[in-house]
Design an enzyme around this catalytic site. Structure first.
Site, PDB file in Angstrom:
ATOM      1  N   CYS A  68       0.803  -1.232   0.000  1.00 25.74           N
ATOM      2  CA  CYS A  68       0.000   0.000   0.000  1.00 25.74           C
ATOM      3  C   CYS A  68       0.833   1.279   0.000  1.00 25.74           C
ATOM      4  CB  CYS A  68      -0.944   0.004   1.199  1.00 25.74           C
ATOM      5  SG  CYS A  68      -2.146  -1.326   1.118  1.00 25.74           S
TER       6      CYS A  68
HETATM    7  N1  LIG Z   1      -3.022  -5.890   1.616  1.00 22.77           N
HETATM    8  C1  LIG Z   1      -3.495  -4.881   2.307  1.00 22.77           C
HETATM    9  O1  LIG Z   1      -3.156  -4.731   3.467  1.00 22.77           O
HETATM   10  C2  LIG Z   1      -4.471  -3.885   1.709  1.00 22.77           C
HETATM   11  C3  LIG Z   1      -5.122  -3.008   2.564  1.00 22.77           C
HETATM   12  C4  LIG Z   1      -6.049  -2.109   2.042  1.00 22.77           C
HETATM   13  C5  LIG Z   1      -6.272  -2.082   0.669  1.00 22.77           C
HETATM   14  N2  LIG Z   1      -5.605  -2.940  -0.158  1.00 22.77           N
HETATM   15  C6  LIG Z   1      -5.909  -2.880  -1.592  1.00 22.77           C
HETATM   16  O2  LIG Z   1      -6.734  -3.982  -1.921  1.00 22.77           O
HETATM   17  C7  LIG Z   1      -6.442  -4.448  -3.245  1.00 22.77           C
HETATM   18  C8  LIG Z   1      -6.064  -5.917  -3.190  1.00 22.77           C
HETATM   19  O3  LIG Z   1      -4.885  -6.051  -2.402  1.00 22.77           O
HETATM   20  P1  LIG Z   1      -4.387  -7.437  -1.845  1.00 22.77           P
HETATM   21  O4  LIG Z   1      -3.284  -7.123  -0.897  1.00 22.77           O
HETATM   22  O5  LIG Z   1      -5.521  -8.267  -1.386  1.00 22.77           O
HETATM   23  O6  LIG Z   1      -3.778  -8.092  -3.175  1.00 22.77           O
HETATM   24  P2  LIG Z   1      -3.338  -9.614  -3.395  1.00 22.77           P
HETATM   25  O7  LIG Z   1      -2.320  -9.585  -4.456  1.00 22.77           O
HETATM   26  O8  LIG Z   1      -3.038 -10.255  -2.069  1.00 22.77           O
HETATM   27  O9  LIG Z   1      -4.669 -10.326  -3.929  1.00 22.77           O
HETATM   28  C9  LIG Z   1      -5.262  -9.985  -5.127  1.00 22.77           C
HETATM   29  C10 LIG Z   1      -5.866 -11.243  -5.750  1.00 22.77           C
HETATM   30  O10 LIG Z   1      -6.511 -10.881  -6.968  1.00 22.77           O
HETATM   31  C11 LIG Z   1      -6.282 -11.912  -7.904  1.00 22.77           C
HETATM   32  N3  LIG Z   1      -6.507 -11.387  -9.247  1.00 22.77           N
HETATM   33  C12 LIG Z   1      -5.685 -10.649 -10.021  1.00 22.77           C
HETATM   34  N4  LIG Z   1      -6.269 -10.362 -11.191  1.00 22.77           N
HETATM   35  C13 LIG Z   1      -7.491 -10.939 -11.158  1.00 22.77           C
HETATM   36  C14 LIG Z   1      -8.563 -11.008 -12.075  1.00 22.77           C
HETATM   37  N5  LIG Z   1      -8.503 -10.390 -13.254  1.00 22.77           N
HETATM   38  N6  LIG Z   1      -9.659 -11.694 -11.736  1.00 22.77           N
HETATM   39  C15 LIG Z   1      -9.741 -12.328 -10.524  1.00 22.77           C
HETATM   40  N7  LIG Z   1      -8.756 -12.276  -9.621  1.00 22.77           N
HETATM   41  C16 LIG Z   1      -7.653 -11.604  -9.933  1.00 22.77           C
HETATM   42  C17 LIG Z   1      -4.890 -12.375  -7.618  1.00 22.77           C
HETATM   43  O11 LIG Z   1      -4.659 -13.672  -8.114  1.00 22.77           O
HETATM   44  C18 LIG Z   1      -4.861 -12.313  -6.094  1.00 22.77           C
HETATM   45  O12 LIG Z   1      -5.257 -13.529  -5.516  1.00 22.77           O
HETATM   46  C19 LIG Z   1      -5.345  -3.533  -3.755  1.00 22.77           C
HETATM   47  O13 LIG Z   1      -5.926  -2.463  -4.445  1.00 22.77           O
HETATM   48  C20 LIG Z   1      -4.703  -3.007  -2.475  1.00 22.77           C
HETATM   49  O14 LIG Z   1      -4.091  -1.752  -2.687  1.00 22.77           O
HETATM   50  C21 LIG Z   1      -4.722  -3.858   0.340  1.00 22.77           C
END
Ligand SMILES: NC(=O)c1ccc[n+]([C@@H]2O[C@H](COP(=O)([O-])OP(=O)(O)OC[C@H]3O[C@@H](n4cnc5c(N)ncnc54)[C@H](O)[C@@H]3O)[C@@H](O)[C@H]2O)c1
Length: 417
Positions: free
Chosen positions: A259
């Protein structure tokens, strides 16, 4: 009747969300392009530290994990949690988001609610997501509801969870907001509605930029106090006694994770379209990116003072994930530090109870005492709560502590940030 919830993207955000809805007796259709994740969920094996395997197994009957978007036809609401990274030119990479929204458009049904949770710049929901979903022939705000609600999950945290962290929400229309509120009320105690998706999108960015800028401020001071011979930790402790108008931020080796090093640049990119340079964001990024270099210079000086050079020195790094208590190494400053030290010819190894191996460095975590016994210099980069740092201080030949965790160890000659 409880609604059926679709979740796209089953990572750090999507999997805990799927589990929360399933625990609230909702049927969950969980979609990811990564077939290994789908298999793991099917087998009741969690790959996210915050979701224990037993918890996942406990709701296994209600989570239907699949790679097929067509299954989402049955969902009342679809929540999108796919990654929003930066390109190598540090511009927003909406590839995964647009791919997922395009695939959803092919199966979108009248009456469904779609909520974007992925962090992004103001305007994404209205200008990028809505038109793509409308290729289905359905109109946003009329035939289906659309909203943005940022995720606030803090991996590894147990005091604030999805349930007791207020959830910000902005719909395309008041009806979209109310529909989304009704869904999120199932898993969150407090919903904070704002007037538009743009306000909700910017709220998330403000929260992360606030952290990034304040971490950079205290890090810049840490570089200055190093030159001035003042202890930054003592100063932060003293300033934090002010009961108002000051908020404590810890100095450290830089920012990591998915993030903070990424999200602010979504806004600076968008701001350029409005003839605006967001200088705080750029400056904070620059200062925080410098920190690993400053830390390596401290290591160099510490070795030099004992007649050693970095080249050939055995350096044991403690903690390589990007923050305490988790195993996530994405963007971790420890990786940069390991890389820089190796470039200078150091023989690097590490100990991290949360990270068994670092394939990109061809290293495996070594037992703590073995690492301390072998190292000419020990370097604390990330201070996990389950590591005994007093023991680290007592058993290290030479110690550089980038987290200020050995101050009460009673060991005098520790080099600190
Ligand atoms: N990790 C955190 O602490 C956090 C906190 C707040 C917000 N966010 C935001 O949330 C969002 C997701 O983050 P995350 O950490 O969960 O990411 P991540 O990489 O852990 O998970 C994302 C998932 O999406 C899947 N994916 C990718 N393309 C796809 C598609 N076209 N169709 C279906 N699935 C698909 C991936 O395989 C993966 O499993 C981001 O925008 C991030 O900035 C993350």
């Amino acid at each position: 009747m409880t609604p059926t919830i679709g979740i796209i993207g089953l990572g750090y955000v999507g999997l805990p969300l799927a589990v929360a809805f399933a625990q609230a007796d909702c049927e969950v259709i969980a979609v990811d392009v990564d077939a290994r994740k789908i298999e793991s969920i099917g087998a009741g094996e969690s790959y996210i530290e915050d979701v224990p395997g037993e918890v996942l197994q406990g709701v296994a009957g209600r989570i239907h994990a699949t790679t097929r978007y067509a299954r989402l036809e049955r969902a009342d609401a679809v929540l999108i949690c796919v990654p929003t990274p930066l390109t190598s030119n540090r511009e927003p990479d909406l590839g995964p988001l647009l791919h997922s929204v395009g695939a959803l458009a092919e199966v979108l049904q009248a009456g469904q609610l779609v909520v974007l949770e992925s962090t992004t710049y103001p305007g994404t929901t209205r200008e990028r997501v809505a038109p793509l979903l409308e290729e289905s022939g359905l109109q946003a705000g009329r035939d289906f509801h659309l909203a943005f609600s940022p995720e606030r999950v803090d991996p590894g945290r147990t005091d604030f969870t999805l349930r007791n962290t207020p959830k910000v929400l902005g719909g395309l229309t008041p009806a979209c907001t109310e529909r989304a509120r009704a869904i999120y009320e199932i898993v969150c105690d407090e919903i904070v509605t704002v007037s538009s998706p743009e306000a909700a999108e910017l709220t998330k960015l403000l929260e992360n930029i606030f952290r990034s800028v304040n971490i950079a401020l205290v890090n810049e001071l840490a570089i200055l106090t190093d030159r001035m011979g003042i202890d930054i930790w003592e100063v932060v402790d003293a300033a934090a006694t002010k009961p108002y108008g000051f908020m404590r931020f810890e100095p450290g080796p830089g920012m990591g994770g998915h993030c903070l090093p990424v999200d602010p640049f979504y806004l600076s990119w968008r701001a350029r379209e409005f003839d605006m340079a967001t200088e705080f964001i750029e400056l904070a990024g620059k200062v925080n990116q410098q920190m690993p270099y400053h830390c390596v210079a401290k290591v160099q000086r510490a070795l030099n003072a004992t007649g050693l050079s970095v080249k050939g020195a055995r350096i044991g790094v403690i903690g390589v994930s990007y923050k305490p208590g988790v195993g996530d190494t994405r963007g971790s400053p420890a990786l940069k530090i390991l890389h820089l030290l190796r470039e200078l010819g150091a023989d690097v190894n590490y100990h991290d109870p949360h990270v068994a191996s670092l394939p990109e460095m061809a290293l495996d975590s070594r037992p703590l005492l073995e690492l301390l016994g072998d190292a000419d210099l020990t370097l604390i980069v990330t201070a996990h709560p389950n590591v005994d740092h007093d023991l680290v201080a007592q058993r290290s030949r030479l110690l550089v502590d980038l987290r200020g965790v050995t101050r009460s160890s009673g060991v005098a000659d520790v080099v600190r940030l």
